[in-house]
Design an enzyme around this catalytic site. Structure first.
Site, mmCIF file in Angstrom:
data_model
loop_
_atom_site.group_PDB
_atom_site.id
_atom_site.type_symbol
_atom_site.label_atom_id
_atom_site.label_comp_id
_atom_site.label_asym_id
_atom_site.label_seq_id
_atom_site.Cartn_x
_atom_site.Cartn_y
_atom_site.Cartn_z
ATOM 1 N N HIS A 1 0.816 -1.209 0.000
ATOM 2 C CA HIS A 1 0.000 0.000 0.000
ATOM 3 C C HIS A 1 0.854 1.266 0.000
ATOM 4 O O HIS A 1 0.325 2.367 -0.063
ATOM 5 C CB HIS A 1 -0.962 -0.024 1.184
ATOM 6 C CG HIS A 1 -2.031 -1.056 1.044
ATOM 7 N ND1 HIS A 1 -3.140 -1.110 1.852
ATOM 8 C CD2 HIS A 1 -2.176 -2.083 0.166
ATOM 9 C CE1 HIS A 1 -3.909 -2.131 1.494
ATOM 10 N NE2 HIS A 1 -3.331 -2.737 0.468
ATOM 11 N N HIS B 1 -1.352 -13.276 -0.558
ATOM 12 C CA HIS B 1 -2.677 -13.869 -0.443
ATOM 13 C C HIS B 1 -2.586 -15.359 -0.129
ATOM 14 O O HIS B 1 -3.503 -15.942 0.441
ATOM 15 C CB HIS B 1 -3.471 -13.646 -1.734
ATOM 16 C CG HIS B 1 -3.697 -12.196 -2.035
ATOM 17 N ND1 HIS B 1 -4.169 -11.743 -3.257
ATOM 18 C CD2 HIS B 1 -3.517 -11.076 -1.286
ATOM 19 C CE1 HIS B 1 -4.259 -10.435 -3.236
ATOM 20 N NE2 HIS B 1 -3.875 -10.006 -2.050
#
Length: 760
Positions: free
Chosen positions: A247, A497
């Protein structure tokens, strides 16, 4: 493939019409006549085409009238400026281009220029029968400043003049003085390989046979079931830091709904004429083992906006990044001057915080998110608020909010320490100097603790990622573009993930398990942090809970329950999102990236034996026609890890390339000498003391023992737990930043506005 066009005749009236229309400049104040020579420079040829003569109907008729046909350059034909102007005017009939009153461009406004350029590029490619290679390598060479396109080109993409300064711009402009937009926000993703659009220009990737690829959901459920293995010593802190870094790097610009600023809620349930034009739904087969239980056949998904290249150059579709391509702490500070000012108190260089626990003597939380309170949040009632930080996804899941809180606290800790050392410094100097220090700390932890676990020593050495132990590192290269690579953003750095746990644990300061919560219950719901002392328990959990294995197994918490609404029994599928995003980006297949990274290709699935588990290969052969069709994310997480690494060779290659570019292409990198932003040798020595363990000790309340490397499970020999108050974890000596008033340098602020023509 785009078809080659042949020369055709048109009527005189059409040609004359085109001739006169093409000579008008559509300015803000209405139509203004300009001679075509004003836009076409000294000659008519915008781009020389190799091979047999090719031209367009427009060129043929236009030059016939002028008596100059055919356009000829040494036996080769060319794309003319007149043809580009004509394509521009045609595109303007279909696309309304935004014209912001200030130089602050919103993503949806910039996208209108991207749509216009994509329309023009498509017209030119069809007119001249351009090949895929010509679209990628030749079309962007055209100087559009000599065409009508110049009138709508955003100023920050064409007229940026830079000067060297001590402090970074928030938007990343002027990170490279010669190429100001490299690594800046709102700039296109970089590419390691040409895209594989179905039509060569924009349509999502299809199979090598020309047929459709298997549905994203079919790949997800077949290739990435929830098997839940643990076979390494990495803790959930690896995921926490990795997402915090992600991010800092990437946020794809997509259409957002006007109310909550989330992706359009309804693509699936709207009739075609009411759908957003960017809708690219994920279809779910009737026999799906999970979603058929709820009669769900479709998942909402939107395509990314097309970008505007520097100089408004032409070419195929490429998405753009809302963040910067360098590690600059925009998770803490934002990417615009406006947002950064909103996060500050205006005194002492401090960031705004929420002293909700002050009566208990505990440290502050992040401030409340009061504007657009539902953005990225699932609020149980109107009196409950999420958090505000430098990056809008701070509330995406609770663990991420913990990391944001940690580094905001660290900024304020540094600002208070600098105030003690330099009481004469004003708010701006204290803020910018604290920001420099925090960015250096983030860079040091990432390259010194995170990447070695992720990539392993061999890959780190091969790509030049090992930090200096002392002295400056003179490795800046102005020819290196630090912009985020499309394959990194849409596939490789989504490796985490695979590591996600089903539940997130809380542990006591005595390193004893307390409780856990399902991951899906913490997504967009960070409200546990409003309970005194709980943030420390989550940090203890992050350091003591083992992450899942790096493999093709993905927890159902994100394949069936992502962004689940309160009371709902199902959510969305993150793996399907990964597949759909890679395809609409035009990301080449896993096989093409294997070859790019120096690995052998495979013409049959059997040739992949050894690269990944046999059962994985068998499953691939059951849904894909050919190894060339396998999606990059799916193939990358399925590879066997390299020795000493969490990643297989393909993802290690892509990720190491990105982090190499981010270091070598960053003029403000903390180790560099001879820059206005350079730290002194004494300051650099202090910054090299930075450890994630020290950051956690300094910015939590109850934690008093911690393993030296929190991203690895504790081990009494190689990673022992030590007291926070110990010389083993030394802190930064801020006295090395002491500056006597008579020698204080005058801080010169950035030019006001997000995109000034002079940058720092």
């Amino acid at each position: 493939m785009l078809k080659r066009t042949t020369i055709a005749r048109t009527t005189l009236s059409v040609a004359v019409c085109a001739l006169f229309i093409g000579s008008y400049n559509h300015g803000i104040n209405g139509l203004q006549y300009q001679p075509l020579e004003y836009y076409s420079g000294s000659g008519e040829c915008a781009l020389v085409l190799n091979g047999p003569g090719r031209t367009s109907t427009f060129d043929y008729t236009f030059n016939l009238l002028r008596g100059t046909y055919p356009p000829n350059v040494g036996g080769h034909s060319c794309i003319t400026y007149e043809a580009i102007n004509h394509a521009y005017l045609e595109a303007k009939k279909r696309i309304r281009v935004a014209q912001p009153k200030t130089n602050i461009w919103k993503p949806e406004e910039l996208a209108t220029v991207g749509e216009l350029l994509l329309d023009i590029s498509t017209q030119i490619a069809q007119m001249y029968g351009l090949t895929r290679e010509e679209i990628e390598t030749r079309l962007p060479l055209i100087d559009t400043s000599k065409t009508l396109i110049y009138d709508v080109c955003p100023p920050f993409l064409k007229d940026v003049e830079c000067r060297a300064g001590k402090y970074r711009r928030f938007d990343g402009l002027c990170t490279n003085l010669e190429n100001p937009t490299w690594g800046a926000s709102l700039s296109p993703f970089a590419r390691l390989l040409p895209p594989r659009f179905a039509d060569g220009m924009s349509a999502p990737r299809i199979a090598s046979s020309g047929r459709n690829l298997p549905l994203s959901r079919i790949v997800s459920r077949t290739m990435h079931p929830d098997d839940g293995f643990h076979d390494h010593a990495g803790t959930v802190m690896v995921i926490a830091w990795g997402q915090f870094m992600d991010h800092d790097y990437t946020l794809t610009a997509t259409p957002l709904d006007p109310f909550n600023r989330n992706d359009p809620e309804e693509c699936c349930n709207r009739p075609p004429h009411q759908k957003h034009p960017y809708c690219n739904e994920i279809h779910i087969p009737e026999d799906d083992y999970f979603y058929r239980l709820f009669n769900v056949r479709c998942m909402d998904f939107v395509r990314a906006f097309p970008s505007v290249r520097p100089g408004c150059r032409l070419g195929s579709r490429v998405p753009f990044n809302l963040l910067t391509g360098v590690l600059d702490g925009n998770t803490v500070y934002g990417v615009t001057d406006f947002h950064a000012r909103k996060l500050r108190t205006g005194y002492g260089g401090l960031l705004r915080m929420n002293p909700v626990f002050s009566e208990y003597g505990l440290k502050d939380l992040l401030p409340l998110k009061l504007d657009i309170p539902d953005e990225g949040c699932t609020r149980p009632n109107e009196s409950m608020f999420c958090f505000e930080a430098g990056e809008i996804r701070v509330n995406e899941q609770l663990v991420l909010a913990c990391m944001h809180t940690l580094m905001a606290r660290e900024h304020n800790r540094a600002a208070k320490a600098l105030t003690q050392v330099n009481p004469h410094w004003d708010d701006e100097t204290l803020f910018q100097e604290s920001r420099r220090i925090v960015i250096a700390e983030i860079q040091h932890v990432t390259y010194n603790e995170f990447l070695p676990i992720l990539l392993g020593k061999d890959v780190m050495e091969k790509f030049g990622l090992i930090l200096q132990k002392d002295g400056h590192w003179d490795g800046y290269d102005s020819k290196v573009n630090p912009s985020v690579i499309d394959a990194f953003a849409s596939a490789a750095f989504r490796f985490g993930h695979s590591l996600l746990p089903t539940a997130v644990e809380r542990w006591s300061k005595a390193h004893k398990f307390i409780a856990s919560k399902r991951l899906s219950d913490l997504i967009r719901r960070p409200y546990d942090l409003y309970r005194a002392g709980v943030i420390d328990e989550y940090f203890m959990g992050l350091m003591n809970q083992v992450a899942q294995a790096m493999d093709d197994s993905i927890t159902q918490e994100v394949t069936n329950h992502l962004f689940k609404k309160v009371g709902a029994k199902f959510g969305m599928d993150l793996v399907s999102f990964n597949m759909q995003r890679g395809r609409e980006f035009g990301i080449p297949s896993y096989m093409e990236f294997r070859k790019f990274c120096g690995l052998p290709g495979a013409s049959s699935f059997e040739e992949l034996f050894g690269s990944m588990p046999n059962e994985t290969i068998r499953r691939y052969s059951s849904i894909f026609e050919h190894p060339d069709d396998v999606d990059l994310w799916s193939g990358g997480v399925s590879e066997r890890p390299l020795p000493g690494s969490m990643l297989g060779p393909t993802f290690a290659c892509v990720i190491a390339t990105q982090f190499s570019n981010s270091r070598r292409g960053d003029r403000f990198w903390f180790e560099l000498p001879n820059q206005p932003s350079s730290f002194t040798p004494e300051q650099l020595t202090e910054l090299r003391k930075t450890r994630l363990a020290r950051l956690i000790c300094d910015n939590t309340d109850l934690i008093d023992t911690i393993q030296i490397y929190p991203m690895v499970l504790p081990d009494h020999e190689i990673n022992p737990r030590v007291p926070c108050r110990t010389g083993i974890l030394p802190g930064i000596d801020f006295s090395k930043w002491a500056e006597f008033p008579n020698r204080a340098s005058q801080y010169v602020s950035n030019v006001p506005g997000q995109y000034g023509f002079l940058g720092k």
